[in-house]
Write a protein that holds these residues in place. Structure first.
Motif, PDB file in Angstrom:
ATOM      1  N   ALA A  20       0.816  -1.213   0.000  1.00  0.00           N
ATOM      2  CA  ALA A  20       0.000   0.000   0.000  1.00  0.00           C
ATOM      3  C   ALA A  20       0.851   1.266   0.000  1.00  0.00           C
ATOM      4  O   ALA A  20       0.320   2.377  -0.007  1.00  0.00           O
ATOM      5  N   GLY A  21       2.172   1.102   0.044  1.00  0.00           N
ATOM      6  CA  GLY A  21       3.069   2.252  -0.038  1.00  0.00           C
ATOM      7  C   GLY A  21       3.733   2.668   1.256  1.00  0.00           C
ATOM      8  O   GLY A  21       4.479   3.653   1.286  1.00  0.00           O
ATOM      9  N   ALA A  22       3.470   1.924   2.330  1.00  0.00           N
ATOM     10  CA  ALA A  22       4.105   2.264   3.609  1.00  0.00           C
ATOM     11  C   ALA A  22       5.549   1.781   3.631  1.00  0.00           C
ATOM     12  O   ALA A  22       5.888   0.778   2.996  1.00  0.00           O
ATOM     13  N   THR A  23       6.385   2.500   4.356  1.00  0.00           N
ATOM     14  CA  THR A  23       7.744   2.020   4.608  1.00  0.00           C
ATOM     15  C   THR A  23       7.692   1.185   5.881  1.00  0.00           C
ATOM     16  O   THR A  23       7.364   1.700   6.948  1.00  0.00           O
ATOM     17  N   VAL A  24       7.999  -0.099   5.753  1.00  0.00           N
ATOM     18  CA  VAL A  24       7.776  -1.049   6.839  1.00  0.00           C
ATOM     19  C   VAL A  24       9.096  -1.562   7.406  1.00  0.00           C
ATOM     20  O   VAL A  24      10.000  -1.943   6.660  1.00  0.00           O
ATOM     21  N   ALA A  25       9.165  -1.583   8.735  1.00  0.00           N
ATOM     22  CA  ALA A  25      10.245  -2.287   9.428  1.00  0.00           C
ATOM     23  C   ALA A  25       9.612  -3.515  10.055  1.00  0.00           C
ATOM     24  O   ALA A  25       8.703  -3.403  10.883  1.00  0.00           O
ATOM     25  N   GLU A  40      12.208  -8.994   0.224  1.00  0.00           N
ATOM     26  CA  GLU A  40      11.185  -9.396  -0.746  1.00  0.00           C
ATOM     27  C   GLU A  40      10.027  -8.402  -0.812  1.00  0.00           C
ATOM     28  O   GLU A  40       9.139  -8.539  -1.657  1.00  0.00           O
ATOM     29  N   LEU A  41      10.030  -7.409   0.100  1.00  0.00           N
ATOM     30  CA  LEU A  41       8.950  -6.436   0.138  1.00  0.00           C
ATOM     31  C   LEU A  41       9.460  -5.065  -0.291  1.00  0.00           C
ATOM     32  O   LEU A  41      10.578  -4.682   0.056  1.00  0.00           O
ATOM     33  N   PRO A  42       8.662  -4.308  -1.021  1.00  0.00           N
ATOM     34  CA  PRO A  42       9.125  -2.993  -1.507  1.00  0.00           C
ATOM     35  C   PRO A  42       9.418  -2.018  -0.379  1.00  0.00           C
ATOM     36  O   PRO A  42       8.544  -1.714   0.436  1.00  0.00           O
ATOM     37  N   GLY A  43      10.670  -1.574  -0.322  1.00  0.00           N
ATOM     38  CA  GLY A  43      11.056  -0.548   0.639  1.00  0.00           C
ATOM     39  C   GLY A  43      11.139  -0.969   2.085  1.00  0.00           C
ATOM     40  O   GLY A  43      11.337  -0.131   2.964  1.00  0.00           O
TER      41      GLY A  43
END
Length: 242
Positions: A20-25, A40-43
């Motif tokens: 969805a566009g979140a920057t995830v840790a 494997e996940l964007p950003g």
């Protein structure tokens, strides 16, 4: 920041948020695995974190805050299930007096104390920033009191009570606290394989995606002290709008 994000519900939520566009840790006890999954996940970024250990929690929150430039949402998800104390807990439940003490402590320290420790480290930063969202992952009410479900049931009941107190303590601060649960047995690997063959249907972990993305959105601003069941999310949302 999604704790326990390398598999199961945590990975499903981290994936949905990242898509969805979140920057995830996303965090896990193994830093290597967390980094591998995050790649494997964007950003996304992977961070080593043992939620039972105060120094590990402090170190991980420092790293996430630095790498992401803050934490807008904490998803308290890291947990261990009944299989760690009784691999056949659904088909052969054991009495609470048969539960190993070290197993009891491990589950409670992860599922309850862990939520406390991570939130305790994150909230002062959110208070200083003036805003933040906390989502604590829970389970269905029957699971909390099911025969043979010590210590998992009490640990989740405790984390739900903790969430309610957190919500009360943080009301009016700009930080919201909500509960989210799947609404049934899910395909997280916590259910014994033999139980699946007895006619039980497992929910897909992806059921957590839509509600967690909504909870991160502008539409959820101000939503506080709610208990959202993922399988009922669409109806809950319609009722809320109606």
């Amino acid at each position: 920041m999604v704790t326990g994000g390398t598999s199961g519900l945590g990975l499903a939520m981290a994936s949905a948020l990242a898509s969805a566009g979140a920057t995830v840790a996303l965090t896990g006890r193994s830093g290597g695995r967390a980094s591998s999954v995050a790649a494997e996940l964007p950003g996304a970024v992977g961070i080593e974190l043992d939620v039972r250990d105060e120094s590990s929690v402090a170190r991980a929150v420092d790293q996430v805050w630095s790498r992401l430039g803050g934490i807008d949402m904490l998803v308290n998800n890291a947990g261990i299930g009944m299989r760690t104390v009784n691999p056949r807990f659904l088909t052969h439940p054991q009495g609470f007096w048969e539960v190993p003490v070290d197993g009891f402590r491990a589950v409670v320290e992860t599922n309850l104390t862990g939520y406390f420790l991570v939130a305790r480290e994150v909230v002062p930063r959110m208070l200083e920033a003036g805003a933040g969202r906390i989502i604590n992952i829970s389970t269905s009410d029957p699971t909390m009191r099911r025969v043979g479900f010590v210590p998992y049931g009490p640990s989740r009941a405790g984390s739900e009570a903790l969430s309610r107190v957190m919500a009360a303590d943080l009301r009016g601060t700009g930080i919201t606290v909500n509960l989210l649960l799947p609404g049934g047995l899910t395909d997280t690997g916590m259910v014994p394989p033999e139980a699946v063959t007895e006619g039980r249907t497992l929910l897909e972990s992806a059921v957590m995606g839509p509600p967690i993305v909504w909870l991160a959105s502008d539409d959820a601003a101000g939503v506080h002290d709610e208990r959202i069941v993922a399988v009922e999310f669409e109806q809950w949302l319609r009722d809320r709008k109606g």
